[in-house]
Design an enzyme around this catalytic site. Structure first.
Site, PDB file in Angstrom:
ATOM      1  N   GLU C 279       0.612  -1.033   0.289  1.00 12.73           N
ATOM      2  CA  GLU C 279      -0.116   0.246  -0.055  1.00 12.73           C
ATOM      3  C   GLU C 279       0.508   1.399  -0.009  1.00 12.73           C
ATOM      4  OE1 GLU C 279      -4.098  -0.993   1.457  1.00 12.73           O
ATOM      5  OE2 GLU C 279      -3.848   0.934   2.695  1.00 12.73           O
ATOM      6  N   GLU C 282       2.478   1.745  -3.442  1.00 12.59           N
ATOM      7  CA  GLU C 282       1.341   2.295  -3.803  1.00 12.59           C
ATOM      8  C   GLU C 282       0.827   3.988  -3.601  1.00 12.59           C
ATOM      9  OE1 GLU C 282      -2.125   0.107  -3.915  1.00 12.59           O
ATOM     10  OE2 GLU C 282      -3.244   1.886  -5.432  1.00 12.59           O
ATOM     11  N   CYS C 299      -8.461  -2.525   2.822  1.00 15.62           N
ATOM     12  CA  CYS C 299      -8.492  -3.670   3.800  1.00 15.62           C
ATOM     13  C   CYS C 299      -9.883  -3.861   5.073  1.00 15.62           C
ATOM     14  CB  CYS C 299      -7.447  -3.777   5.787  1.00 15.62           C
ATOM     15  SG  CYS C 299      -6.461  -2.798   5.111  1.00 15.62           S
ATOM     16  N   SER C 319      -7.149   1.506  -2.427  1.00 16.69           N
ATOM     17  CA  SER C 319      -5.975   0.745  -2.777  1.00 16.69           C
ATOM     18  C   SER C 319      -6.056  -0.131  -3.717  1.00 16.69           C
ATOM     19  CB  SER C 319      -5.850   0.808  -1.870  1.00 16.69           C
ATOM     20  OG  SER C 319      -4.330  -0.150  -1.781  1.00 16.69           O
ATOM     21  N   LYS C 358     -15.912 -10.080   6.412  1.00 14.45           N
ATOM     22  CA  LYS C 358     -14.796 -11.367   6.346  1.00 14.45           C
ATOM     23  C   LYS C 358     -15.131 -12.370   5.386  1.00 14.45           C
ATOM     24  CE  LYS C 358     -11.346  -8.936   6.710  1.00 14.45           C
ATOM     25  NZ  LYS C 358     -10.456  -8.339   5.851  1.00 14.45           N
ATOM     26  N   GLU C 361     -16.754 -11.221   2.182  1.00 14.18           N
ATOM     27  CA  GLU C 361     -14.950 -10.911   1.082  1.00 14.18           C
ATOM     28  C   GLU C 361     -14.613 -12.487   0.584  1.00 14.18           C
ATOM     29  OE1 GLU C 361     -11.280  -9.697   3.519  1.00 14.18           O
ATOM     30  OE2 GLU C 361     -11.051  -8.612   1.675  1.00 14.18           O
ATOM     31  N   GLU C 366     -13.219 -12.847  -7.267  1.00 11.82           N
ATOM     32  CA  GLU C 366     -12.056 -12.423  -7.349  1.00 11.82           C
ATOM     33  C   GLU C 366     -10.818 -12.911  -6.254  1.00 11.82           C
ATOM     34  OE1 GLU C 366     -14.591 -10.519  -6.310  1.00 11.82           O
ATOM     35  OE2 GLU C 366     -14.535  -8.358  -7.230  1.00 11.82           O
ATOM     36  N   CYS C 503     -11.123  -2.966  13.731  1.00 10.82           N
ATOM     37  CA  CYS C 503     -11.652  -4.262  13.956  1.00 10.82           C
ATOM     38  C   CYS C 503     -11.834  -4.326  14.774  1.00 10.82           C
ATOM     39  CB  CYS C 503      -9.965  -4.732  13.195  1.00 10.82           C
ATOM     40  SG  CYS C 503     -10.236  -4.651  11.839  1.00 10.82           S
TER      41      CYS C 503
END
Lengths: 630, 164, 565
Positions: C279, C282, C299, C319, C358, C361, C366, C503
């Site tokens: 990150e 980037e 994240c 990102s 999550k 996710e 992907e 989190c």
């Protein structure tokens, strides 16, 4: 400071002009345009009268400023007279005649005889006990009333602002604006003892004073016109018949408290009230009585109308403000109070229609004058919607302290069909019932509270000896349960369970324990609910349990209510008449009939649901309904 | 432009006339309902989008007030009696049969072609005619699932002829 | 805020700034029952359990009363107890009472209070029409038959996340909480943050339970179960075993997992170090290229989902780095392919996360390869607590064991990923050329840390002045986006965490109010303070692997694009 549309001097000129115009009118015909009369066809009467006058060459004038010269008739739509039962009503001034039950076919005669000939048509007058009444105010229904808020109802054109001004309208506002400061206005209202007419009876002056003292950039004046009690239509009468009195009352509240925005929340079912208020607001804005820098005083006030969308709970203050804000009408917890954080969390004066309509008279005539009417702790008058099993149903306004007997018997003409009085439900679903023993009770906030009833907004439903009071309780519980917003547990879940129990009792399937459960639930709902709706929801049940427990016992113990189930009866087949054709048996949906062909048949009473199918099918008239003893 | 696009455009006009202000949501819905008799799903979604609030919020307000109808009613309102007498004479299979015929699912009461709304009613007082059913308040006696469907089919045919 | 003394049940209780009488009563050591009062949300006042009685016998809900000096109240009069019992009875009567098999059994407030108030008999039968259970969401299950309409979920969704996925529908006894038009959650814009489940006092919304799948994998001899543990989990698991919030129990958790039969246990912080480096690289590239700014952190899967569903124009700003969990999983897949081929086992990868999103996710296209997700299963902290309990393990008494190597180690800066501001701080640590202790202290004091809804700092990098913002609670991110839309705000880097506190406040964590979340965050900062390696690039395994895989491979394993063209 924006320029004012109407200076104070111009207002004075307007007053004089209006008065002169009104005085100059020679012949006036007022057709009642209240919801009741309109439903009875009064607008057809209006149109017929208009057309018939014109064909006869009479100059028909509608607006005050129209001058028709010698040969003119002023034809107006008036507000509700309150005695809707005898409508459509037409009154003729200055002859002081009130015609009742007027139909389009009567119009020719009215013009011919009365307007042109000055003659009274006896047939169209109100008759009672062999006597004809020409003047409205001589009719017993009106004679005993004392009208303050309904003063102009039926007597003036509800859509003509100049007529309101001619009758002294907006002069109280002018007085408040130029001759009094906020503190003085609040003090006048406090001194008058005016208490909120919406149900709670909270002193209006104290409410105003709290808002006045609150420091805020914006304050609001809100008018509760969400009159939702089944059987109540007082505020409808005021909004339709005298909309400017409400607007003026709100304007004065604005001057008193420093509020500059006003909202009138009108029940969805009152389209005519909305229309009249819209016209009234538009006219007041046009004249410069609403808007910016009114009469050059620097005071600005803007008025908005909100239509309800069908939720009784919006009569509760915080639910009403939520609804205006475009949210679900769910009451919120208090504190904060509405006077501190009301509409959009700003200090808000919230009163109902009738309360505001009283204000201009109080400001004009003073607190002492107001106190001279009514009782010590409940000054002034109260409007009631008298309905149910009473001879004269309608809108009445009486001084506080008038007894129930006077209202029901003297004004209401007693119980219909010569039946006996049993009870009266006051305050709708939030009120309790009163019985014979309370007939001489003075109607005021405190006396009613003592016996577990409330004045509420003023619904008064009279019930005769044939009424089942358990059914009355169920009816109101069904209403409240349907209207519960669902927010707090006691009201949402509790009223549902109470309704289930009441329905069970009505079906004669209740148990004695159910009565205890009803009382226990009622106690929790009353004490623990969030808002007024829940806190008062059980009054009808509690008061009927108190005064008519024997009727509950009839349903629960005897499994038979003389009012609901009539005398106990069952269906029987007369063996002498029965030919055994079997038609009854084939038609019975419950298979309750047995018998051999060509032999007399019999009915099993345990299976029979009294639907009457056999009775209709029998070609020999052999089915009898047998009434049981006791 | 098809009907639903025209409606959404009109809905947008109404919302704009209230300045896209959230507090006017009730008035907006009242005006839309006055024109279209009910509030469609697309309408409520459009309101949410234009007022910048959640669809759930709009739906929440719409379902709170009794005057708002979220379902268009059909041209013909069919009521199947569910009183005691009709019930024991098997009115339920009639109701179920009609539901199936009209392809109603879940809480849906109105057929997709907007021709029929199916409801139940507690005792029509026509017990000797049980099981009974009404179509726009006209009573039809001693129904069976087949005869009830036949009645509706008949209406559909007539409507089709009229529209042709 | 008012100050004074109240008399509660005869005892004098001073108050100072408490926002309501309820808080003062609790301060006095009296546990006031309530369903609908949640101190992190607005006051609703509907359950009427927290009622109190004043001197004149007037009854009010204490959650909505302001404390006044000299106020005299009773909290346990006969009337109050009767009303509470009646309310509980009424709630139970309209509730699916299959308690023993309920996901929430043992943690249900209704069950607990009914027990506490001795409600042993319900006079009314449930006459409601049974509603369909909605298990369409990858994160939560909604059972309307258990809902008590306290509205906590409605308020958390709207007030904390600004989402309004569910709301009240209908009114009175017909009222329900539901998505509009009878939709399933999967048909809405729900981002799977799970906060509705976290605040639900009963079993009406629960986190999707996938414990069964975990056991099956663990007990399957053909599978190699490999676990990664997220930072926020280690400072919260202990709470369920009587340890204070914020205590780091990672090493005991490793022991427990091994006892339960897990083959290998690793640490998500290993993945987080990759994330920091990728990150930061980037970010530097964007600085050179002049944008696009801001660069949003990636994240948080709920945040990514929000942009996809409601604000896709900002997807270009996010990102391209995968989340630490997915970076970890990609590397694991890459590294273990050979191992699987060698011993004939299949690696089954479980991630223990503080987060319900999550789960969503992990199921994204992907992150699937050859039809299999890189992360086979996501378990929340709550689920792993249940599994430990089911195994009869007393976590608090276990010996400590370090995670396995080589993927069991992360830097201090990776641990603070679990608390708001942590990701931004890790990236700044990497970007700032000065690697001294002083520089670290300065970065710590920049203002990236703390519980404020939005933190804005300016960092000087060479001659560049970088504006960085940190927001947590999606409602605050939405506000920021609105300001950006209106041109009122500009940042180079924005860290967004959907849940309040980051989190540590995830919906997969054990129940906890804001104060608990803050302590968990402090626990993560303590781990960072104690760690020898504070920067991602100083993690020797990470830097070695990065060198080994080269730029192309790194891009393939560590980056993802959410932009749909």
């Amino acid at each position: 400071m924006p320029e004012c549309a109407l200076t104070r001097t111009q207002f004075h000129l307007l007053q004089t002009e209006s008065k002169d115009l009104l005085a100059a009118q020679k012949l006036k015909v007022l057709v009642c345009a209240g919801t009741g009369c309109v439903a009875n066809g009064s607008m057809k009467v209006y149109d017929t009268l208009k057309a018939a006058c014109e064909t006869r060459g009479l100059n028909v004038c509608v607006a005050l400023r129209e001058e028709g010269g010698e040969n003119s008739v002023h034809l107006k739509k008036s507000g509700c007279h309150g005695f809707c039962e005898i409508g459509p009503l037409v009154s003729i001034e200055p002859l002081d005649i009130l015609y009742t039950h007027v139909h389009p076919e009567d119009c020719e005669e009215i013009i011919e005889k009365t307007l042109l000939g000055g003659e009274v048509i006896d047939r169209l007058l109100y008759h009672k006990d062999g006597q004809a009444y020409q003047r409205r105010d001589d009719i017993p229904f009106y004679k005993l009333q004392h009208r303050i808020v309904l003063r102009d109802s039926g007597k003036s054109d509800a859509e003509e602002i100049l007529e309101y001004i001619a009758n002294g309208g907006y002069s109280a506002f002018e007085k408040a604006l130029f001759e009094m400061n906020g503190e003085e206005i609040c003090k006048t209202i406090s001194d008058s003892g005016l208490r909120g007419r919406g149900g709670g009876g909270f002193p209006a002056g104290r409410k105003w004073e709290s808002v006045r003292r609150n420091v805020s950039d914006v304050k609001y004046v809100v008018c509760n016109g969400d009159e939702g009690d089944p059987g109540a239509f007082m505020d409808q009468g005021v909004m339709e018949g005298n909309p400017h009195s409400v607007i003026e009352g709100m304007l004065i509240a604005g001057v008193a408290t420093g509020a500059t925005e006003g909202y009138i929340y009108v029940r969805a079912e009152y389209p005519l009230a909305v229309k009249r208020l819209r016209i009234a607001i538009a006219k007041a804005e046009e004249l410069g009585l609403l808007g910016d820098n009114i009469m050059g005083s620097g005071f600005s006030f803007h008025m908005h109308i909100n239509r309800g969308a069908g939720a009784f709970v919006c009569g509760e203050g915080s639910a009403l403000t939520s609804s205006i804000e475009g949210k679900r009408g769910m009451p919120r917890v208090k504190p904060p109070r509405t006077v501190d954080k009301g509409l959009w969390a700003k200090p808000t004066v919230l009163n109902n229609v009738e309360t505001y309509a009283n204000v201009p008279q109080i400001v004009l005539n003073g607190a002492g004058w107001y106190r001279s009417v009514g009782t010590e702790n409940s000054p002034g008058t109260k409007t009631f919607a008298l309905t149910g099993n009473v001879v004269n149903t309608g809108l009445v306004e009486v001084p506080m302290g008038t007894t129930l007997r006077q209202v029901i018997y003297d004004i209401g003409g007693g119980i219909k069909d010569g039946k006996k009085f049993k009870a009266v439900q006051i305050g709708g679903p939030s009120g309790g019932c009163l019985t014979e023993e309370h007939l001489d009770l003075p109607l005021d906030f405190d006396s009613l509270k003592k016996v577990g009833a409330i004045i509420g907004s003023g619904g008064m439903v009279v019930m005769d000896e044939d009424t089942c009071m358990v059914e009355v309780a169920r009816f109101f519980m069904n209403f409240t349960q349907n209207e519960s917003c669902g927010k707090c547990v006691p009201c949402r879940e509790g009223t549902k369970r109470m309704l289930e129990i009441l329905e069970r009792i009505i079906r004669n399937e209740g148990e004695l324990e159910d009565l205890d459960t009803l009382e226990s639930l009622a106690n929790t709902i009353t004490e623990a609910s969030l808002c007024g709706l829940g806190q008062t929801a059980c009054k009808p049940v509690l008061s009927t349990l108190k005064y008519f427990r024997n009727e509950y016992l009839a349903h629960v113990v005897d499994k038979h209510c003389p009012h609901c189930n009539g005398r106990k009866r069952h269906l029987e087949i007369n063996p002498k008449l029965c030919r055994g054709c079997g038609k009854c048996k084939r038609n019975c949906p419950m298979e309750a009939i047995s018998g051999e062909l060509r032999q007399p048949h019999t009915i099993d009473v345990t299976k029979c649901i009294h639907c009457g199918a056999c009775w209709g099918a029998c070609p020999f008239g052999a089915i009898d309904a047998i009434e049981e003893e006791g | 432009m098809d009907a639903s696009n025209a409606m959404l455009q009109r809905v947008e006009e109404i919302i704009d006339s209230y300045g896209c202000k959230r507090e006017n949501i009730i008035a907006i819905m009242q005006d839309i309902q006055a024109e279209y008799k009910y509030l469609s799903r697309e309408t409520l979604e459009k309101i949410a989008e234009k007022l910048g609030i959640g669809v759930a919020k709009v739906y929440s307000v719409a379902t709170f007030y009794e005057n708002f109808s979220l379902e268009a009613k059909g041209k013909y309102i069919v009521k199947v009696c569910n009183g005691t007498a009709c019930h024991v004479r098997k009115s339920q299979p009639i109701y179920d049969g009609l539901r199936e015929y009209l392809q109603l699912e879940g809480k849906q009461k109105t057929s997709a072609d907007q021709l029929f709304t199916l409801e139940t009613v507690a005792c029509l007082g026509a017990c000797s005619l049980a099981p009974a059913m009404t179509i726009n308040d006209e009573v039809h006696a001693k129904m069976t699932p087949e005869s009830a469907i036949a009645l509706l089919e008949d209406i559909r045919r007539k409507e089709a002829v009229q529209n042709a | 805020m008012a100050k004074g003394v109240m008399i509660i049940d005869g005892q004098r209780v001073p108050f100072d700034g408490e926002k309501n009488v309820l808080a003062v009563i609790r301060k006095a050591g009296i546990e006031m029952p309530t369903f609908c009062y949640h101190s992190d949300l607005s006051t609703y006042g509907a359950c009427r359990m927290c009622i109190v009685e004043d001197e004149r016998g007037k009854i009010d809900a204490s959650c909505s009363l302001e404390p006044r000096n000299g106020m005299v109240i009773k909290t346990n009069s006969a009337r109050l107890l009767k009303h509470r019992r009646t309310i509980l009875e009424l709630l139970l009567a309209s509730h699916n009472c299959n308690c023993t098999t309920c996901e929430k059994s043992g943690k249900c407030h209704l069950q607990a209070l009914a027990h506490q108030f001795g409600v042993r008999h319900v006079r009314f039968t449930d006459t409601r029409e049974a509603a369909k259970i909605d298990s369409s969401s990858p994160a939560v299950v909604r059972d309307p038959n258990k809902c008590i309409l306290c509205g906590d979920c409605v308020r958390v969704c709207e007030e904390m996340q600004g989402m309004n996925i569910i709301d009240f529908v209908n009114r009175g006894s017909q009222m329900r909480v539901a998505p509009p038009f009878g939709r399933m959650l999967s048909e809405t814009n729900c981002i799977s943050c799970g906060q509705c489940a976290a605040v639900c006092p009963v079993g009406a919304i629960t986190v999707k339970n996938e414990i069964g799948d975990a056991w099956r994998a663990i007990h399957d001899p053909k599978l190699r179960t490999v676990v990664q543990i997220a930072p926020a989990v280690r400072v919260a698991v202990g709470e369920a075993f009587g340890l204070p919030a914020g205590d780091n129990v990672l090493h005991r958790l490793v022991t427990a997992l091994k006892l339960m039969g897990v083959d290998e246990v690793y640490d998500t912080t290993f993945g987080a170090d990759f994330t920091t480096i990728s990150e930061a690289e980037e970010f530097k590239a964007r600085l050179q290229a002049g944008g696009p700014f801001p660069m949003f952190t990636s994240c948080c899967p709920a945040w990514v989902k929000y942009l996809e569903k409601e604000n896709p124009k900002y997807l270009h700003n996010i990102s391209t780095c995968k989340s630490p969990m997915e970076m970890f999983a990609a590397i694991l897949r890459d590294k273990y392919a050979a191992k699987d081929a060698e011993d004939g086992k299949r690696t089954y990868h479980i991630a223990i996360m503080p987060c319900t999103a999550k789960k969503m996710e992990a199921a994204r296209e992907e992150f699937k390869h050859d039809g299999r997700p890189d992360v086979d299963l996501v378990l929340t902290t709550r689920e792993i607590v249940d599994m430990i309990n089911e195994s009869g393990i007393r976590l608090e008494e276990l010996d400590m064991e370090a995670p396995d190597l080589p993927f069991g180690m992360g830097s201090g800066s990776a641990n603070i990923y679990g608390v708001t501001g942590g990701v931004a701080e890790a990236v700044v640590r990497h970007c700032v050329p000065d690697k001294s202790r002083n520089a670290l202290r300065e970065i710590a004091e920049l203002g990236l840390r703390g519980d404020e809804a939005r933190k804005e700092v300016t960092v000087h990098l060479g001659d560049q002045e970088l504006k960085i913002a940190v927001v947590h609670g999606l409602v605050n991110a939405r506000k920021l986006l609105k300001e950006m839309d209106e041109g009122k705000a500009f940042f180079h880097l924005v860290e967004v965490m959907t849940c309040h506190g980051g989190c540590v406040g995830g919906a997969g964590q054990p129940d906890g109010l804001n104060a608990v979340k803050i302590r968990r965050g402090e626990g993560l900062h303590a781990i960072d303070d104690a760690s020898l390696v504070k920067r991602a690039e100083r993690n020797p395994v990470v830097s070695a692997l990065l060198n080994e895989m080269g730029e192309h491979k790194a891009h393939e394993l560590l980056h993802v694009s959410y932009v749909k063209d």
